[in-house]
Design a protein around this motif. Structure first.
Motif, PDB file in Angstrom:
ATOM      1  N   LYS A 126      -0.839  -2.033  -9.169  1.00  0.00           N
ATOM      2  CA  LYS A 126      -2.226  -2.431  -9.383  1.00  0.00           C
ATOM      3  C   LYS A 126      -3.109  -1.192  -9.440  1.00  0.00           C
ATOM      4  O   LYS A 126      -2.689  -0.098  -9.125  1.00  0.00           O
ATOM      5  N   LYS A 127      -4.365  -1.408  -9.817  1.00  0.00           N
ATOM      6  CA  LYS A 127      -5.331  -0.307  -9.823  1.00  0.00           C
ATOM      7  C   LYS A 127      -5.665   0.086  -8.397  1.00  0.00           C
ATOM      8  O   LYS A 127      -5.470  -0.680  -7.462  1.00  0.00           O
ATOM      9  N   ASP A 128      -6.223   1.297  -8.255  1.00  0.00           N
ATOM     10  CA  ASP A 128      -6.667   1.744  -6.932  1.00  0.00           C
ATOM     11  C   ASP A 128      -7.807   0.840  -6.450  1.00  0.00           C
ATOM     12  O   ASP A 128      -8.694   0.482  -7.214  1.00  0.00           O
ATOM     13  N   LEU A 129      -7.761   0.499  -5.161  1.00  0.00           N
ATOM     14  CA  LEU A 129      -8.756  -0.392  -4.567  1.00  0.00           C
ATOM     15  C   LEU A 129      -9.693   0.412  -3.672  1.00  0.00           C
ATOM     16  O   LEU A 129      -9.274   0.925  -2.639  1.00  0.00           O
ATOM     17  N   PRO A 130     -10.982   0.559  -4.067  1.00  0.00           N
ATOM     18  CA  PRO A 130     -11.916   1.292  -3.208  1.00  0.00           C
ATOM     19  C   PRO A 130     -12.202   0.497  -1.929  1.00  0.00           C
ATOM     20  O   PRO A 130     -12.404  -0.707  -1.981  1.00  0.00           O
ATOM     21  N   ILE A 131     -12.208   1.201  -0.786  1.00  0.00           N
ATOM     22  CA  ILE A 131     -12.459   0.522   0.484  1.00  0.00           C
ATOM     23  C   ILE A 131     -13.659   1.093   1.222  1.00  0.00           C
ATOM     24  O   ILE A 131     -14.013   0.606   2.284  1.00  0.00           O
ATOM     25  N   SER A 132     -14.290   2.111   0.684  1.00  0.00           N
ATOM     26  CA  SER A 132     -15.452   2.692   1.358  1.00  0.00           C
ATOM     27  C   SER A 132     -16.727   2.126   0.762  1.00  0.00           C
ATOM     28  O   SER A 132     -16.731   1.478  -0.279  1.00  0.00           O
ATOM     29  N   LYS A 133     -17.823   2.388   1.430  1.00  0.00           N
ATOM     30  CA  LYS A 133     -19.126   1.879   1.044  1.00  0.00           C
ATOM     31  C   LYS A 133     -19.606   2.542  -0.245  1.00  0.00           C
ATOM     32  O   LYS A 133     -19.416   3.718  -0.454  1.00  0.00           O
ATOM     33  N   GLU A 188     -11.376  12.819   7.236  1.00  0.00           N
ATOM     34  CA  GLU A 188     -10.948  12.368   8.562  1.00  0.00           C
ATOM     35  C   GLU A 188     -10.674  10.874   8.571  1.00  0.00           C
ATOM     36  O   GLU A 188      -9.683  10.422   9.141  1.00  0.00           O
ATOM     37  N   GLU A 189     -11.539  10.100   7.944  1.00  0.00           N
ATOM     38  CA  GLU A 189     -11.350   8.645   7.885  1.00  0.00           C
ATOM     39  C   GLU A 189     -10.101   8.300   7.087  1.00  0.00           C
ATOM     40  O   GLU A 189      -9.322   7.433   7.481  1.00  0.00           O
ATOM     41  N   GLY A 190      -9.898   8.981   5.961  1.00  0.00           N
ATOM     42  CA  GLY A 190      -8.691   8.750   5.166  1.00  0.00           C
ATOM     43  C   GLY A 190      -7.430   9.113   5.917  1.00  0.00           C
ATOM     44  O   GLY A 190      -6.423   8.397   5.861  1.00  0.00           O
ATOM     45  N   ALA A 191      -7.478  10.227   6.654  1.00  0.00           N
ATOM     46  CA  ALA A 191      -6.311  10.636   7.447  1.00  0.00           C
ATOM     47  C   ALA A 191      -6.023   9.626   8.551  1.00  0.00           C
ATOM     48  O   ALA A 191      -4.860   9.318   8.834  1.00  0.00           O
ATOM     49  N   ARG A 192      -7.062   9.092   9.160  1.00  0.00           N
ATOM     50  CA  ARG A 192      -6.886   8.099  10.224  1.00  0.00           C
ATOM     51  C   ARG A 192      -6.224   6.826   9.674  1.00  0.00           C
ATOM     52  O   ARG A 192      -5.304   6.273  10.278  1.00  0.00           O
ATOM     53  N   ILE A 193      -6.674   6.380   8.497  1.00  0.00           N
ATOM     54  CA  ILE A 193      -6.087   5.183   7.881  1.00  0.00           C
ATOM     55  C   ILE A 193      -4.659   5.461   7.448  1.00  0.00           C
ATOM     56  O   ILE A 193      -3.762   4.648   7.664  1.00  0.00           O
ATOM     57  N   ALA A 194      -4.414   6.625   6.816  1.00  0.00           N
ATOM     58  CA  ALA A 194      -3.071   6.974   6.364  1.00  0.00           C
ATOM     59  C   ALA A 194      -2.107   7.070   7.538  1.00  0.00           C
ATOM     60  O   ALA A 194      -0.956   6.614   7.456  1.00  0.00           O
ATOM     61  N   LYS A 195      -2.554   7.639   8.640  1.00  0.00           N
ATOM     62  CA  LYS A 195      -1.705   7.731   9.824  1.00  0.00           C
ATOM     63  C   LYS A 195      -1.404   6.351  10.387  1.00  0.00           C
ATOM     64  O   LYS A 195      -0.268   6.056  10.765  1.00  0.00           O
ATOM     65  N   PHE A 196      -2.393   5.478  10.432  1.00  0.00           N
ATOM     66  CA  PHE A 196      -2.193   4.128  10.938  1.00  0.00           C
ATOM     67  C   PHE A 196      -1.197   3.355  10.076  1.00  0.00           C
ATOM     68  O   PHE A 196      -0.339   2.644  10.580  1.00  0.00           O
ATOM     69  N   LEU A 197      -1.300   3.526   8.744  1.00  0.00           N
ATOM     70  CA  LEU A 197      -0.423   2.812   7.819  1.00  0.00           C
ATOM     71  C   LEU A 197       0.904   3.518   7.576  1.00  0.00           C
ATOM     72  O   LEU A 197       1.782   2.958   6.929  1.00  0.00           O
ATOM     73  N   SER A 198       1.022   4.750   8.048  1.00  0.00           N
ATOM     74  CA  SER A 198       2.230   5.575   7.818  1.00  0.00           C
ATOM     75  C   SER A 198       2.484   5.786   6.342  1.00  0.00           C
ATOM     76  O   SER A 198       3.603   5.619   5.840  1.00  0.00           O
ATOM     77  N   VAL A 199       1.420   6.144   5.616  1.00  0.00           N
ATOM     78  CA  VAL A 199       1.522   6.470   4.194  1.00  0.00           C
ATOM     79  C   VAL A 199       0.902   7.836   3.968  1.00  0.00           C
ATOM     80  O   VAL A 199       0.301   8.416   4.868  1.00  0.00           O
ATOM     81  N   ASN A 200       1.038   8.352   2.759  1.00  0.00           N
ATOM     82  CA  ASN A 200       0.483   9.668   2.420  1.00  0.00           C
ATOM     83  C   ASN A 200      -1.009   9.582   2.136  1.00  0.00           C
ATOM     84  O   ASN A 200      -1.510   8.547   1.706  1.00  0.00           O
ATOM     85  N   LEU A 201      -1.688  10.712   2.355  1.00  0.00           N
ATOM     86  CA  LEU A 201      -3.080  10.867   1.966  1.00  0.00           C
ATOM     87  C   LEU A 201      -3.090  11.742   0.734  1.00  0.00           C
ATOM     88  O   LEU A 201      -2.656  12.881   0.754  1.00  0.00           O
ATOM     89  N   ILE A 209       0.855  -1.187   0.000  1.00  0.00           N
ATOM     90  CA  ILE A 209       0.000   0.000   0.000  1.00  0.00           C
ATOM     91  C   ILE A 209       0.890   1.235   0.000  1.00  0.00           C
ATOM     92  O   ILE A 209       1.662   1.449   0.924  1.00  0.00           O
ATOM     93  N   LYS A 210       0.786   2.025  -1.054  1.00  0.00           N
ATOM     94  CA  LYS A 210       1.640   3.201  -1.212  1.00  0.00           C
ATOM     95  C   LYS A 210       1.000   4.480  -0.689  1.00  0.00           C
ATOM     96  O   LYS A 210       1.702   5.393  -0.280  1.00  0.00           O
ATOM     97  N   ALA A 211      -0.326   4.561  -0.713  1.00  0.00           N
ATOM     98  CA  ALA A 211      -1.009   5.771  -0.258  1.00  0.00           C
ATOM     99  C   ALA A 211      -2.484   5.493  -0.083  1.00  0.00           C
ATOM    100  O   ALA A 211      -3.021   4.520  -0.610  1.00  0.00           O
ATOM    101  N   VAL A 212      -3.137   6.376   0.656  1.00  0.00           N
ATOM    102  CA  VAL A 212      -4.594   6.383   0.767  1.00  0.00           C
ATOM    103  C   VAL A 212      -5.061   7.552  -0.091  1.00  0.00           C
ATOM    104  O   VAL A 212      -4.578   8.672   0.047  1.00  0.00           O
ATOM    105  N   LYS A 213      -5.982   7.283  -0.994  1.00  0.00           N
ATOM    106  CA  LYS A 213      -6.418   8.297  -1.950  1.00  0.00           C
ATOM    107  C   LYS A 213      -7.873   8.658  -1.691  1.00  0.00           C
ATOM    108  O   LYS A 213      -8.731   7.787  -1.549  1.00  0.00           O
TER     109      LYS A 213
END
Length: 190
Positions: free
Chosen positions: A155-162, A174-187, A131-135
């Motif tokens: 690979k293609k971007d993988l949608p993870i939201s509903k 906020e949700e994207g920032a929380r995931i990016a912070k947890f994974l230590s990747v960029n938003l 995982i390179k980033a949260v978009k």
């Protein structure tokens, strides 16, 4: 916090496990639409039978006075189509189509995505190091779309939201920032 992507209590420590529950098709709007389509389908079928047999099966109106060809026949076709659609809608609600969870586990180094499909469960495992980033994918206009995606290596971007009605942009950020912070990747895409 988003109502559709709300963290659920997890078994590990907050630093090693992040789990998101994804709601599926069990929503009030789907129950209402399923009920309306079912009532409409039954109504059209009863009107067609009333027209064919010459006896009123509906308490409102006088469908027995309709000429069967073409009026009663067309109502019967509408009733069959609406009944088939209602069976499909109630099946989707009963299996809670689209529900599942995203489980980010640093101990095992995997992202486990599970969703309820039409016939079976869908399970996807992705190594966290890919995982390179949260978009944040936001498109406004006639067919607007707001969703979170994971940018995965090669690979293609993988949608993870509903999937469904667009969430408020602030909640999605906020949700994207929380995931990016947890994974230590960029938003990306903000």
């Amino acid at each position: 916090m988003s109502a559709d992507l709300s963290p659920i209590p997890n078994k590990g420590t907050p630093e090693t496990l992040f789990v998101q529950e994804i709601k599926g098709s069990r929503k009030l709007s789907n129950y209402l639409i399923g009920s309306m389509v079912t009532i409409g389908g039954i109504g059209f079928l009863l009107a067609a039978f009333s027209s064919y047999l010459g006896k009123d099966f509906l308490p409102l109106g006088k469908p027995s006075t309709l000429i069967f060809v073409p009026q009663g026949l067309v109502m019967g076709i509408y009733g069959i189509l609406a009944s088939a659609l209602s069976v499909y809608l109630w099946r989707m609600i009963s299996i809670d189509y689209g529900s599942g969870q995203n489980s980010f586990d640093k101990n095992s180094g995997l992202l486990k995505i599970t969703r309820q499909g039409f016939f079976n469960k869908i399970d996807i495992d992705i190594p966290l190091n890919q995982i390179k980033a949260v978009k944040l994918d936001a498109r406004e206009g006639f067919n607007s779309r707001r969703r979170l995606c994971l940018r995965i290596q090669s690979k293609k971007d993988l949608p993870i939201s509903k999937v469904g009605s667009p969430q408020p942009l602030l909640e999605l950020e906020e949700e994207g920032a929380r995931i990016a912070k947890f994974l230590s990747v960029n938003l990306e895409g903000v």
